[in-house]
Design an enzyme around this catalytic site. Sequence first.
Site, PDB file in Angstrom:
ATOM      1  N   ARG A 160     -35.048 128.459  59.908  1.00  0.00           N
ATOM      2  CA  ARG A 160     -35.330 127.394  60.864  1.00  0.00           C
ATOM      3  C   ARG A 160     -35.857 127.978  61.999  1.00  0.00           C
ATOM      4  O   ARG A 160     -35.644 127.894  63.191  1.00  0.00           O
ATOM      5  CB  ARG A 160     -34.016 126.710  60.970  1.00  0.00           C
ATOM      6  CG  ARG A 160     -33.453 125.806  60.123  1.00  0.00           C
ATOM      7  CD  ARG A 160     -34.445 124.600  59.705  1.00  0.00           C
ATOM      8  NE  ARG A 160     -33.657 123.705  58.445  1.00  0.00           N
ATOM      9  CZ  ARG A 160     -33.572 124.288  57.286  1.00  0.00           C
ATOM     10  NH1 ARG A 160     -34.111 125.133  56.771  1.00  0.00           N
ATOM     11  NH2 ARG A 160     -33.002 123.095  56.459  1.00  0.00           N
ATOM     12  N   SER A 235     -30.604 117.674  59.921  1.00  0.00           N
ATOM     13  CA  SER A 235     -29.414 118.437  60.093  1.00  0.00           C
ATOM     14  C   SER A 235     -29.529 118.698  61.794  1.00  0.00           C
ATOM     15  O   SER A 235     -30.472 119.293  62.245  1.00  0.00           O
ATOM     16  CB  SER A 235     -29.499 120.231  59.573  1.00  0.00           C
ATOM     17  OG  SER A 235     -29.345 119.883  58.233  1.00  0.00           O
ATOM     18  N   GLU A 331     -29.775 122.906  66.149  1.00  0.00           N
ATOM     19  CA  GLU A 331     -31.127 123.070  65.381  1.00  0.00           C
ATOM     20  C   GLU A 331     -32.225 122.262  66.051  1.00  0.00           C
ATOM     21  O   GLU A 331     -33.472 122.489  66.120  1.00  0.00           O
ATOM     22  CB  GLU A 331     -31.068 123.067  63.986  1.00  0.00           C
ATOM     23  CG  GLU A 331     -32.080 123.579  63.256  1.00  0.00           C
ATOM     24  CD  GLU A 331     -33.233 122.685  63.064  1.00  0.00           C
ATOM     25  OE1 GLU A 331     -34.501 123.005  63.315  1.00  0.00           O
ATOM     26  OE2 GLU A 331     -33.138 121.450  62.548  1.00  0.00           O
TER      27      GLU A 331
HETATM   28  N1  EPU Z   1     -20.527 119.943  53.173  1.00  0.00           N
HETATM   29  C1  EPU Z   1     -19.270 119.568  53.137  1.00  0.00           C
HETATM   30  N2  EPU Z   1     -19.357 118.526  53.900  1.00  0.00           N
HETATM   31  C2  EPU Z   1     -20.315 117.826  54.523  1.00  0.00           C
HETATM   32  C3  EPU Z   1     -21.743 118.417  54.138  1.00  0.00           C
HETATM   33  C4  EPU Z   1     -21.777 119.502  53.665  1.00  0.00           C
HETATM   34  O1  EPU Z   1     -18.466 119.892  53.101  1.00  0.00           O
HETATM   35  O2  EPU Z   1     -20.697 116.701  55.126  1.00  0.00           O
HETATM   36  C5  EPU Z   1     -20.592 121.196  52.145  1.00  0.00           C
HETATM   37  C6  EPU Z   1     -21.035 120.882  50.599  1.00  0.00           C
HETATM   38  O3  EPU Z   1     -19.920 120.761  49.750  1.00  0.00           O
HETATM   39  C7  EPU Z   1     -21.783 122.335  50.190  1.00  0.00           C
HETATM   40  C8  EPU Z   1     -22.184 122.582  51.642  1.00  0.00           C
HETATM   41  O4  EPU Z   1     -21.628 122.222  52.604  1.00  0.00           O
HETATM   42  O5  EPU Z   1     -20.713 123.057  49.816  1.00  0.00           O
HETATM   43  C9  EPU Z   1     -23.455 122.728  51.677  1.00  0.00           C
HETATM   44  O6  EPU Z   1     -24.237 121.255  51.728  1.00  0.00           O
HETATM   45  P1  EPU Z   1     -25.753 120.832  51.447  1.00  0.00           P
HETATM   46  O7  EPU Z   1     -25.963 121.138  50.137  1.00  0.00           O
HETATM   47  O8  EPU Z   1     -25.748 119.385  51.605  1.00  0.00           O
HETATM   48  O9  EPU Z   1     -26.564 121.557  52.549  1.00  0.00           O
HETATM   49  P2  EPU Z   1     -26.230 122.151  53.768  1.00  0.00           P
HETATM   50  O10 EPU Z   1     -26.343 123.550  54.078  1.00  0.00           O
HETATM   51  O11 EPU Z   1     -25.364 121.013  54.532  1.00  0.00           O
HETATM   52  C10 EPU Z   1     -28.889 122.663  54.374  1.00  0.00           C
HETATM   53  C11 EPU Z   1     -30.127 122.372  55.060  1.00  0.00           C
HETATM   54  C12 EPU Z   1     -30.626 120.819  54.788  1.00  0.00           C
HETATM   55  C13 EPU Z   1     -30.983 120.767  53.473  1.00  0.00           C
HETATM   56  C14 EPU Z   1     -29.809 121.302  52.648  1.00  0.00           C
HETATM   57  C15 EPU Z   1     -30.437 121.589  51.015  1.00  0.00           C
HETATM   58  C16 EPU Z   1     -29.635 123.536  57.193  1.00  0.00           C
HETATM   59  C17 EPU Z   1     -29.313 123.489  58.659  1.00  0.00           C
HETATM   60  N3  EPU Z   1     -29.520 122.409  56.462  1.00  0.00           N
HETATM   61  O12 EPU Z   1     -27.827 121.759  54.489  1.00  0.00           O
HETATM   62  O13 EPU Z   1     -31.793 120.567  55.610  1.00  0.00           O
HETATM   63  O14 EPU Z   1     -31.619 119.570  53.138  1.00  0.00           O
HETATM   64  O15 EPU Z   1     -29.404 122.359  52.932  1.00  0.00           O
HETATM   65  O16 EPU Z   1     -31.005 122.384  50.931  1.00  0.00           O
HETATM   66  O17 EPU Z   1     -29.981 124.673  56.686  1.00  0.00           O
HETATM   67  C18 EPU Z   1     -32.536 119.654  57.688  1.00  0.00           C
HETATM   68  O18 EPU Z   1     -32.713 120.707  58.271  1.00  0.00           O
HETATM   69  O19 EPU Z   1     -32.787 118.704  58.549  1.00  0.00           O
HETATM   70  C19 EPU Z   1     -31.836 119.505  56.513  1.00  0.00           C
HETATM   71  C20 EPU Z   1     -31.286 118.345  55.877  1.00  0.00           C
END
Ligand code: EPU
Length: 335
Positions: A160, A235, A331
């Site tokens: 990012r 995010s 971010e």
């Molecule tokens: N999780 C929770 N609670 C929540 C959300 C997530 O426990 O409310 C846990 C999930 O269970 C999982 C982990 O966090 O184990 C990862 O969650 P998720 O796969 O939804 O991905 P993320 O790390 O929360 C990142 C990116 C997203 C992208 C997703 C999928 C960043 C800051 N965000 O989110 O990007 O879509 O991975 O690859 O790196 C964005 O940047 O706007 C964005 C949406």
Amino acid sequence: MNILKNISLKKYNTFGIAANAKRFITINSVYELQQLLKIEKNIFLISGGSNMLLTKDIEQLVTHINIKGISIDKEDHFAAYITVNAGENWHDFVLWSVSQNYGGIENLSLIPGNVGTCPIQNIGAYGVEVKDTITQVEALEIETGKLVSFSNIACKFGYRNSIFKNAVKGKYIIISVSFRLTKNEHNLNTSYGAIEDKFALKNIKNPTLKDISDAIIAIRKSKLPDPKKIGNSGSFFKNPVISKLQFLELQKAYPKMPNYTVSNDEIKIPAGWLIEQAGFKGKRYGDFGVHEKQALVLVNYGNASGKEIYQLAQNIQKSILNIFGISLEIEVNVI
Ligand code: EPU
């Protein structure tokens, strides 16, 4: 040049914040932009408005970059080299690429925003970052009006992150982005659990680009709010990276803490999990809150102000620091 006065920016930012622009101009070509830069350099750029939180009215000339156009520069057996102008909608470009069987960005389906801003934060999702397909970024230097090309390496891409958020922040206006997309031997990335689940359900063994794009669209729709219905900027925070030492300590108290190894001594923790543990997930305060299905996303239910949302973000940061000793970095660009 058509400069409008007192324009609400509500429809120009995906958070749907009703900040005002004292003066506003839409730019449809590089020529128009060069003409503008001859008379005005104190400008505030807005493109898809998908990664900003407006906490105040904008005094500078708000310049809406709306330069359209896609061109195929060359093609060979392996790849297509494509240049896309900054004002093209990102998701429309992804859908077009998938329809042409050009691979590399299908995992980035349904990300809000325009092509011109995708390199700034190096958009990423489901195991893919846009940096892996970008060959060059063309930009105008605000001070001189000169056209400058940034090679992939010169963009200094990170998680990012890029040079456009750091060393040259505010100095350039991106006018186009060039990509190398695969035509044969696509490098498919389907390792993300939810994608595999979708394919298993439909008995898809050899997914096409369209299968992947469709699966990701469905996953995103099930977790992330549609900015056309509920204002948001994706995010709000980055996923924090902590030392392995700190992680091992935390793991004693929170054995279920999800984690991804970044290097030998660094671990990435999903901020969404931390925010959920702190009790913020799904919380609504008046017209703003934390999304019920993904705690990393802050939302505007209608008429929230940017200040209110920023205050909530700061409360979340304080709380995560108190509970876990982890600093969450914002971010989104807070204005
Ligand atoms: N999780 C929770 N609670 C929540 C959300 C997530 O426990 O409310 C846990 C999930 O269970 C999982 C982990 O966090 O184990 C990862 O969650 P998720 O796969 O939804 O991905 P993320 O790390 O929360 C990142 C990116 C997203 C992208 C997703 C999928 C960043 C800051 N965000 O989110 O990007 O879509 O991975 O690859 O790196 C964005 O940047 O706007 C964005 C949406």
